[in-house]
Write a protein that holds these residues in place. Structure first.
Motif, mmCIF file in Angstrom:
data_model
loop_
_atom_site.group_PDB
_atom_site.id
_atom_site.type_symbol
_atom_site.label_atom_id
_atom_site.label_comp_id
_atom_site.label_asym_id
_atom_site.label_seq_id
_atom_site.Cartn_x
_atom_site.Cartn_y
_atom_site.Cartn_z
ATOM 1 N N TYR A 62 0.827 -1.314 -0.077
ATOM 2 C CA TYR A 62 0.011 0.098 -0.055
ATOM 3 C C TYR A 62 0.836 1.242 -0.020
ATOM 4 C CZ TYR A 62 -4.536 -2.213 0.478
ATOM 5 O OH TYR A 62 -5.759 -2.977 0.290
ATOM 6 N N LYS A 81 -2.829 5.722 4.151
ATOM 7 C CA LYS A 81 -3.644 5.553 5.461
ATOM 8 C C LYS A 81 -3.886 4.131 5.831
ATOM 9 C CE LYS A 81 -5.960 9.995 6.421
ATOM 10 N NZ LYS A 81 -7.337 10.435 6.655
ATOM 11 N N LYS A 82 -4.060 3.620 4.511
ATOM 12 C CA LYS A 82 -4.278 2.006 4.797
ATOM 13 C C LYS A 82 -3.172 1.241 5.301
ATOM 14 C CE LYS A 82 -6.475 -1.814 4.191
ATOM 15 N NZ LYS A 82 -7.781 -2.272 5.198
ATOM 16 N N GLU A 125 -2.787 1.585 8.637
ATOM 17 C CA GLU A 125 -3.739 1.006 9.646
ATOM 18 C C GLU A 125 -3.137 -0.402 9.560
ATOM 19 O OE1 GLU A 125 -7.587 1.010 7.454
ATOM 20 O OE2 GLU A 125 -7.814 3.118 7.846
ATOM 21 N N LEU A 126 -2.720 -1.009 8.615
ATOM 22 C CA LEU A 126 -1.879 -2.332 8.862
ATOM 23 C C LEU A 126 -0.728 -2.536 9.651
ATOM 24 C CD1 LEU A 126 -2.705 -3.063 5.099
ATOM 25 C CD2 LEU A 126 -3.751 -4.229 6.971
ATOM 26 N N THR A 160 -5.373 7.671 0.594
ATOM 27 C CA THR A 160 -5.835 6.485 1.182
ATOM 28 C C THR A 160 -5.195 5.393 1.309
ATOM 29 O OG1 THR A 160 -8.084 7.581 -0.328
ATOM 30 C CG2 THR A 160 -7.950 5.060 0.253
ATOM 31 N N LYS A 161 -4.295 5.295 0.250
ATOM 32 C CA LYS A 161 -3.289 4.025 0.135
ATOM 33 C C LYS A 161 -2.368 4.191 1.473
ATOM 34 C CE LYS A 161 -5.297 2.731 -3.523
ATOM 35 N NZ LYS A 161 -6.144 1.397 -3.459
#
Length: 253
Positions: free
Chosen positions: A34, A55-56, A59-60, A52-53
Motif C-alpha cells: 500500500y 492511511k491503509k 492501519e495495517l 487513501t493508500k
C-alpha cells in the motif's frame, strides 16, 4: 498424564505464536504494498488516492516508517504542516538513521524558516557513512543557506557536494547561479557547460544561460537559449521572465 497435558499446552502456545507472527508478517507485506502504491500516486500528483493508500498502510502497520515518511511528504504538499511534522518525527523515531527522511525533514524545516534545525537534519543525512547520495542533502543545505541568506555557507555546501560527486547536476546548476550573481560570468558559463554534460536543460538553466551569454556579449548563443526556453517550456515562470526582459530591452529600459 500431566506431562502429556503440559506438552500439549506448549505445542498450542508455539502454534499460537507462529500464527501471530505469520499474521504480523502478512500485515507488514500488505503495508509495504500500500505504501508503494501511495508513493506512486503521490508522484503522479493524485493526492487523494495517495492519502487513501498511505492511511491503509498505517492501519495495517502503525510502525511502518516508510509509510510515515511518505505521508509526511504528502501532508507537506497539501499544506498541512502540523501533520507533516508529526509523521516526519514518527518516521525518524522508528528509523533514526534514515538519511532520506532526515533530508526530507530538513527541506520541510527550511521552508518553515527554521534554518538552524534544517541544517542539523541535512548534516545528519550528509554525514551518514552508509548514505549513497550525500551530495543531495549538502546541495539542499546550500540552497537553504541562501534563504538565510548566508552566501558563504551556501557556496561551501555546494562545493562539498561537488567534491563528493563532481557530476551532480543540481549542485552544478546552483554554482552556475551563484557565480552569475557574483558577476563571474565566465565561471557561470563553465558550470552551465558541466551541467549540460550530465543533465537536460530545464527552465531555470535555460533562463540562466540566456542571461549569462548576454552578459558575455554572445547574443547569438543567448538568443539560441531563448528560443529553446520559449519552445520547450512556454508556460514556465522563466519563459514569462524572458518575455518581460526582452520587452524591456526593446523599450530601452
Amino acid at each position: 498424564m500431566l506431562a502429556c497435558t503440559v506438552m500439549a499446552l506448549s505445542l498450542l502456545a508455539c502454534t499460537s505464536t507462529e500464527e501471530r507472527q505469520r499474521e504480523k508478517d502478512k500485515a507488514a507485506r500488505a503495508a509495504s504494498a500500500y505504501t508503494q502504491l501511495g508513493i506512486e500516486y503521490l508522484r503522479e500528483g493524485n493526492y487523494e488516492l495517495s492519502l487513501t493508500k498511505l492511511k491503509k498502510a498505517l492501519e495495517l502497520d502503525s510502525d511502518y516508517a516508510q509509510a510515515h515518511g511518505s505521508i509526511a511528504i504528502l501532508y507537506e504538499k497539501v499544506g498541512d504542516d502540523k501533520l507533516a511534522e508529526k509523521h516526519y518525527k514518527k518516521a525518524l523515531r522508528l528509523t533514526p538513521d534514515d538519511s532520506g527522511v532526515h533530508n526530507n525533514y530538513g527541506q520541510f524545516l527550511c521552508f518553515q524558516g527554521r534554518y538552524k534545525d534544517a541544517n542539523a537534519e541535512f548534516m545528519k543525512a550528509a554525514t551518514n557513512r552508509f548514505y549513497a547520495t550525500p551530495a543531495v542533502p549538502l546541495t539542499n543545505a546550500g540552497m537553504c543557506a541562501k534563504r538565510v541568506p548566508d552566501m558563504a555557507l551556501a557556496e561551501k555546501y555546494f562545493r562539498q557536494a561537488l567534491k563528493i560527486d563532481d557530476k551532480f547536476a543540481p549542485a552544478l546548476l546552483q554554482m552556475a547561479v551563484f557565480k552569475f550573481e557574483q558577476g563571474a560570468f565566465l565561471s557561470s558559463r563553465a558550470y552551465l557547460q558541466r551541467f549540460q554534460e550530465v543533465a537536460e536543460h530545464n527552465p531555470e538553466s535555460l533562463w540562466l544561460a540566456v542571461r549569462t551569454e548576454f552578459a558575455l556579449r554572445d547574443e547569438g548563443t543567448s538568443a539560441h537559449y531563448a528560443v529553446m526556453l520559449k519552445e520547450n517550456f512556454p508556460k514556465s515562470e522563466q519563459a514569462m521572465l524572458l518575455l518581460e526582459w526582452e520587452n524591456e530591452r526593446r523599450s530601452g529600459r
